[in-house]
Enzyme design. Sequence first.
Site, PDB file in Angstrom:
ATOM      1  N   LYS A   1      -5.780  -3.112  13.465  1.00 14.60           N
ATOM      2  CA  LYS A   1      -5.168  -2.138  14.374  1.00 14.60           C
ATOM      3  C   LYS A   1      -5.816  -2.269  15.752  1.00 14.60           C
ATOM      4  O   LYS A   1      -7.038  -2.277  15.881  1.00 14.60           O
ATOM      5  CB  LYS A   1      -5.342  -0.718  13.829  1.00 14.60           C
ATOM      6  CG  LYS A   1      -4.583  -0.466  12.525  1.00 14.60           C
ATOM      7  CD  LYS A   1      -4.778   0.948  12.044  1.00 14.60           C
ATOM      8  CE  LYS A   1      -3.957   1.224  10.791  1.00 14.60           C
ATOM      9  NZ  LYS A   1      -4.442   0.483   9.604  1.00 14.60           N
TER      10      LYS A   1
ATOM     11  N   GLU B   1       0.840  -1.201   0.000  1.00 13.15           N
ATOM     12  CA  GLU B   1       0.000   0.000   0.000  1.00 13.15           C
ATOM     13  C   GLU B   1       0.873   1.249   0.000  1.00 13.15           C
ATOM     14  O   GLU B   1       2.095   1.183   0.179  1.00 13.15           O
ATOM     15  CB  GLU B   1      -0.898  -0.006   1.226  1.00 13.15           C
ATOM     16  CG  GLU B   1      -0.108  -0.091   2.530  1.00 13.15           C
ATOM     17  CD  GLU B   1      -0.833   0.514   3.711  1.00 13.15           C
ATOM     18  OE1 GLU B   1      -1.051   1.735   3.670  1.00 13.15           O
ATOM     19  OE2 GLU B   1      -1.144  -0.216   4.656  1.00 13.15           O
TER      20      GLU B   1
END
Length: 305
Positions: free
Chosen positions: A160, A26
């Site tokens: 996360k 990414e």
Amino acid sequence: MATAHLYISDEVGAALLAGSPVVALESTLITHGFPYPANIETATAMEDAIRAEGAVPATIAVIDGQIRVGLSRAEIEMLGGLGSKGVRKCSRRDLPIVVGLKQHGATTVAGTMIVAHMAGIQVFATGGIGGVHRGHPQDISADLIELGRTPITVVCAGAKSILDLPLTMEVLETQGVPVIGYGTETLPAFYSRSSGLPVDERVDTPEDVARIARARDALELAHGILVTVPVPEAEALPEDVAEAAIAEATRQADAAGVHGKDVTPFVLAKVLELTEGRSQQANIAALVNNARTGAQIASALAVLP
């Protein structure tokens, strides 16, 4: 599937034609994830880790409206210099905007999955995926939905840990996404090695991951596979330290009225401050380790019939 708006670098294109291992990366970590120059150093360290395993890195971004698969060092440095003020974060909804208006865009987990699949790349390595926000169960990351409809193997350190991990696992189950523990029976918690939540299956070799991916394809199932890898032990945060910082950062976000897409960067910045930089060290270690693991999985896929 190539389009007029999709450019694949010569190196990545040659590897794909030859059936050699390629790993997508990414670009939001370059523009939104880290300050300069840590952003460029981390991006290049991930590419170096992939090359060291005999695979080809394919960092993905949008430059002047052209989707690019495989950035040059100069392009990485350009995006890193612009940062969040000059580059739009690109998920599924954003890609037509940046392409149509010829803007710069940095791909999120979801955006990278889409473009990697267009290009014919099977493996994508990142840090942590998005999920369900704590205290806001209606706020569900597009990453989870994309995992349910795009057949890419995503290597990460879990979601996360600033998120609601049990609810995130529930959404992944609803989306039909198998969560694989790589060398672990519990979901990693991004900064820490374990959340205590069980994964769907533990595997210990890249070949096992490759077999699962091949079976998914043979069954013509269109979902992703989430491969979760614990952060290296030397850089991991103790679970109590990470959780205390996250809880306080989340409380401050709520008190400040931070909502939607602004929550994650706000909380991550506060956690960085509260842990005196240790969270960033763990994040970088996870990113590089996941890139290395992704290359090993891509290499196993390349030789599997």
